[in-house]
Design an enzyme around this catalytic site. Structure first.
Site, PDB file in Angstrom:
ATOM      1  N   LEU A 104       0.847  -1.196   0.000  1.00 30.60           N
ATOM      2  CA  LEU A 104       0.000   0.000   0.000  1.00 30.60           C
ATOM      3  C   LEU A 104       0.879   1.241   0.000  1.00 30.60           C
ATOM      4  CD1 LEU A 104      -2.844  -0.951   2.482  1.00 30.60           C
ATOM      5  CD2 LEU A 104      -2.502  -1.593   0.102  1.00 30.60           C
ATOM      6  N   GLY A 149       1.149  -5.142   1.299  1.00 31.07           N
ATOM      7  CA  GLY A 149       0.047  -5.213   0.342  1.00 31.07           C
ATOM      8  C   GLY A 149       0.456  -5.893  -0.965  1.00 31.07           C
ATOM      9  N   ASN A 173       4.850  -7.521   6.367  1.00 36.52           N
ATOM     10  CA  ASN A 173       5.761  -6.909   7.335  1.00 36.52           C
ATOM     11  C   ASN A 173       5.129  -5.744   8.093  1.00 36.52           C
ATOM     12  OD1 ASN A 173       5.650  -5.450   4.893  1.00 36.52           O
ATOM     13  ND2 ASN A 173       7.553  -4.394   5.344  1.00 36.52           N
ATOM     14  N   GLU A 174       3.800  -5.710   8.163  1.00 36.68           N
ATOM     15  CA  GLU A 174       3.099  -4.547   8.734  1.00 36.68           C
ATOM     16  C   GLU A 174       3.623  -4.141  10.106  1.00 36.68           C
ATOM     17  OE1 GLU A 174       1.704  -6.704   6.810  1.00 36.68           O
ATOM     18  OE2 GLU A 174       0.373  -5.652   5.443  1.00 36.68           O
TER      19      GLU A 174
END
Ligand code: CO8
Length: 298
Positions: A104, A149, A173-174
């Site tokens: 994202l 994303g 990996n957020e």
């Protein structure tokens, strides 16, 4: 801005068409008019009428980050292909060197109004619903890094082939950004690599090399760069040899519970995202991450 409005108008139009349940003449005429290979600013589609396979390439420099514009274009193109009965298979790849998709677009989540964040998140949901619920056979030809994303987009496909280059990585990996992958990211991953692998991957924000990703089943096959598209095309033939209706019903049986969970909770999921992402502490984490990206480059 003008482009986005135009794209969204077209998108609403297409959305109305598909939700009206009218798969008759009007839709057929429109689809046949749109069937030609298409290039919009951030997406290129090459549709091969004789094989029934479309290759969709993301071409949004520098790193195919999923902005509202790119997501909107992606959804328009997916809708067109989905409605075209001649199109049975989709290969999704990148025209950018070294990157499949950087995930994202962080700038869409940083310093934006709640309304804008909500609009962005609805587009992220829409992309996932269309990809994960697609009737087409979908293959991700992953020719570069694919964090967050970007990994989600790959995970929506039926099959993942990645270029075997240890400099590339893939994963959700957020947590490294101080944010939390929502339940439908988590479930898409768990449906692919199982609960334990997902628990570790998400908590630690793991980014896997291609060989590590292959080991846990996050990707299905590794190939040298120059064999990526030919392998994807050959693999597609195998999947298209299965009768469509049997494969589609089976796919739906596997994915419907996860799809239904988001479909019936879309508004609440948007509210959750907006209230989370606009928190001062989360905005601070995103700023620090953006600064880290810039420093790493310098
Ligand atoms: N969004 C916006 N800009 C980005 C992004 C991104 N995701 N990734 C990179 N950029 C920018 C960089 O800042 C840089 O900008 P500039 O040229 O202005 O300095 C430019 O793109 C090029 O980046 P690099 O120089 O880093 O390019 P490399 O080829 O060296 O590396 C990578 C490519 C590996 C993709 C690298 O850029 C990278 O690691 N990017 C970060 C990827 C990432 O962590 N993405 C996570 C996004 S969050 C997400 O997808 C899910 C969020 C779920 C939200 C849930 C909340 C509830």
């Amino acid at each position: 801005m003008a482009l986005r409005i135009a794209l969204r108008q077209k998108y609403v139009f297409l959305g109305l068409l598909s939700s009206s349940g009218n798969h008759g003449r009007v839709a057929t005429v429109l689809v046949s008019q749109m069937r030609n290979n298409a290039t919009s600013p951030n997406i290129k589609v090459d549709f091969n009428q004789s094989t029934g396979v479309a290759v969709l390439s993301m071409q949004s420099p520098p790193v195919n980050s999923l902005s509202l514009d790119l997501l909107t274009e992606l959804c328009i193109n997916l809708e067109k292909l989905e409605m075209d009965r001649a199109c049975r298979g989709l290969i999704i790849t990148s025209n950018q060197p070294k990157v499949f998709s950087a995930g994202l677009d962080i700038l869409e989540m940083y310093g934006k109004s709640p309304e804008r964040c909500g609009e962005f998140w609805r587009a992220v949901q829409e992309m996932w619903l269309k990809m994960y619920g697609s009737n087409m056979v979908t293959i991700a030809a992953i020719n570069g890094s694919s964090p967050a994303g970007g990994c989600l987009l790959s995970l929506t496909c039926d099959y993942r082939i990645m270029v075997d280059n240890p400099r590339y990585s893939i994963g959700l990996n957020e947590t490294l950004l101080g944010i939390v992958a929502p339940f439908w990211f988590k479930e898409t991953m768990a449906n692919t690599v199982g609960h334990r692998n997902t628990e570790m991957a998400l908590e630690l924000g793991l980014l896997y090399s291609p060989s590590e990703a292959l080991k846990i089943g996050l990707v299905d096959q590794l190939v040298p760069q120059d064999q990526l598209l030919t392998t994807a095309t050959e693999t597609m033939k195998k999947w298209l040899a299965i009768p469509d209706h049997a494969r589609q019903i089976t796919k739906s049986m596997m994915r419907k519970p996860t799809l239904d969970k988001l479909t019936s909770n879309r508004e609440a999921d948007i509210q959750n995202f907006v209230s989370f992402i606009t928190k001062d502490s989360i905005q601070k984490s995103l700023r620090m991450y953006l600064e880290m990206l810039k420093k790493r480059k310098a």
